[in-house]
Design an enzyme around this catalytic site. Structure first.
Site, mmCIF file in Angstrom:
data_model
loop_
_atom_site.group_PDB
_atom_site.id
_atom_site.type_symbol
_atom_site.label_atom_id
_atom_site.label_comp_id
_atom_site.label_asym_id
_atom_site.label_seq_id
_atom_site.Cartn_x
_atom_site.Cartn_y
_atom_site.Cartn_z
ATOM 1 C CE LYS A 34 41.234 51.821 35.409
ATOM 2 N NZ LYS A 34 40.687 50.893 34.429
ATOM 3 C CD GLU A 83 40.643 46.631 51.777
ATOM 4 O OE1 GLU A 83 41.272 45.573 51.951
ATOM 5 O OE2 GLU A 83 40.284 47.363 52.706
ATOM 6 C CB CYS A 130 40.956 39.608 47.286
ATOM 7 S SG CYS A 130 39.339 40.056 47.935
ATOM 8 C CD GLU A 164 46.103 37.631 44.791
ATOM 9 O OE1 GLU A 164 46.617 38.518 44.092
ATOM 10 O OE2 GLU A 164 45.123 37.820 45.517
#
Ligand code: NAD
Length: 478
Positions: A175, A250, A284, A380
């Protein structure tokens, strides 16, 4: 006219049973619709999982060299289509042409790499302590791998999951993220043309919670590999481990670059600016914190501001210094962090405003006088925002580097080998770099993080990528 794209299930391009669709648009020119995709539901995902389950035994017993040939041929087909893939990636996700071209090249290289590895999968003969026993290991696929991927590297991340999963003999259901799924469709098309049998790869688009959630929890799926935010990753982990699936996660990062008082400040500013502002800060592994010794602090802030100010913006196809954010909500989120940082007392040295033009563009922002406790230093942002934290010693620098929930990538700029060695030993990060930016990975070595950035048990890429999708039996044959 926008492309009308379909799910890929059991070797057929099919509509969702819901009949509903969603659109992708160009982040540099949001009025422009790029493609429509099926807004699938749980039943669509289940059909894809069943197709993968039915195809998995035959693919698992296909000889490794044959699997490898299909993967390598896929790499060659993607290579022939590199320019059109690059343009599609730019139009849906917003990267610059150079950034997108590099990412497509990475996907091509990954297929060739795992294509060449597939012949070596199978096991190893060992010497037994008993004279008449043949002792060997036998590597087998897990069965069906469910892959859930983010928008920010929409071809490289799916490639680094699909290629090792297939090389190891698994069938796959993927997906892709809804903001930029087109390049995954192109990858499925290339795999089909290269000879991948029906059902071995299945692609289903739609809402994360429904389609992704069904894949994560379905009993016929043996392993889940997820890349995305920590919040969603934790939900996926809970769903997937309920029936004991193998899980690879991750997730986010808050990656530091420590700048020692021994560093060449101009070199440090290049390293940090490239790590912080490349791909519009939407990596990331982006450098979102610079932790800088007070003796070189002011000089470093000025040097980074110069680099941020020099960045030009534009449509990715014109290959400017920086493309737009991927979506309006990502742009809004970055602007909100710029406000929060100022409210908390950080000094905005430059940038931080949306550009007065069409598209989700933002000026790269540099903050000084940042304290490690501030949200801008802890959370983040996923945009081109750099927090520069002053420290008075190397001990303090390492303490601050580790003083976050995340632990993905970390770098140090230093001229002192002892400092570099200490950093490797003491920093909490899965990727550690000396005199290099935090971003940028090589495909043949393991990748993964620590703490809230990853599940630490399984790494991706290189041989570690294959290990995740394989199980080893040890055979004693007397
Ligand atoms: P996201 O977590 O919002 O979505 C990731 C994927 O999960 C998407 O396909 C989404 O549709 C799906 N999803 C959403 N809800 C779900 C649910 N309940 N169950 C199952 N699947 C669900 O992330 P994003 O916004 O696409 O990507 C940005 C994030 O990805 C950032 O946090 C970034 O740090 C992270 N990221 C990590 C790495 C890494 O390797 N560590 C690499 C790239 C991006």
């Amino acid at each position: 006219m926008a492309d009308q794209r379909l799910n890929y299930v059991n070797g057929e391009w099919t509509e969702s049973r819901t009949g509903e669709t969603f659109e992708t648009t160009d982040p540099a020119s949001p009025e422009e619709v790029i493609a429509t995709y099926p807004q699938s539901d749980a039943e669509d995902a289940e059909q894809a999982i069943e197709a993968a389950r039915d195809a998995s035994d035959d693919w698992g017993s296909t000889p490794g060299p044959e699997r490898g040939r299909i993967l390598a041929k896929t790499g060659s087909i993607l290579d022939e289509r590199k320019d059109e893939l690059t343009e599609l990636l730019v139009r849906e996700e917003g990267k610059t042409r150079s950034e997108a071209g590099g990412e497509v090249q990475r996907a091509i290289d990954i297929f060739h790499y795992y294509g060449s590895k597939a012949s070596d999968i199978g096991g190893t003969v060992k010497s037994s302590s008993a004279r008449d026993t043949n002792l060997y290991t036998k590597t087998e696929p897990l069965g069906v791998a469910g892959l859930i991927t983010p928008w920010n590297y929409p071809i490289a991340i799916p490639a680094w999951k699909i290629a090792p999963a297939l090389a190891a003999g698994n069938a796959v259901v993927i997906k892709p993220a809804s903001l930029a799924p087109g390049v995954v469709h192109e990858m499925a098309d290339a795999l089909e043309e290269a000879g991948l049998p029906a059902g071995v790869l299945n692609v289903v688009t739609g809402p994360g919670s429904e389609v992704g959630g069904t894949i994560a929890s379905h009993e016929a799926v043996d392993a889940i590999s997820f890349t995305g935010s920590t919040a969603v990753g934790n939900t996926v982990y809970d769903a997937a481990t309920e029936d004991g699936k193998r899980v690879q996660l991750e997730m986010g990062g808050k990656n530091p670059t420590v700048v020692s008082d021994s560093a060449n400040v101009e070199e440090a500013a290049d390293i940090v600016a490239n790590g912080a502002f490349g791909v519009t800060g939407q990596a990331c592994t982006a450098a979102s914190r610079a932790i800088v010794h007070e003796d070189v602090y002011d000089e470093f802030v000025d040097a980074v501001v110069d680099r941020a100010d020099a960045i030009d913006h534009g449509h990715g196809l014109d290959d400017p210094g920086m493309g737009p954010h991927v979506s309006e909500s990502e742009l809004e989120s970055t602007l909100e962090y710029v406000d929060i940082a100022q409210e908390e007392g950080a000094t905005l040295e430059c940038g931080g405003s949306a550009l007065d033009r069409e598209g989700y563009f933002v000026e790269p922002a540099v903050f000084s006088d940042v304290d490690s406790e501030m949200r801008i230093a802890q959370e983040e942002v996923f945009g081109p925002v750099l927090a520069i934290i002053p420290v008075s010693s190397y001990d303090e620098a390492i303490h601050v580097a580790n003083d976050v929930d995340y632990g993905l990538s970390a770098s140090v700029v230093t001229d002192d080998h002892t400092e570099a060695n200490r950093f490797v030993e003491e920093v909490d990060a899965g990727v550690v770099k000396i005199n290099e930016k935090t971003t940028g990975l090589e495909l043949h070595v393991p990748f993964g993080g620590m703490k809230a950035s990853s599940s630490e048990t399984y790494r991706e890429q290189g041989d570690a990528g294959l290990d995740f999708y394989s199980i080893t039996k040890t055979v004693y044959d007397n």
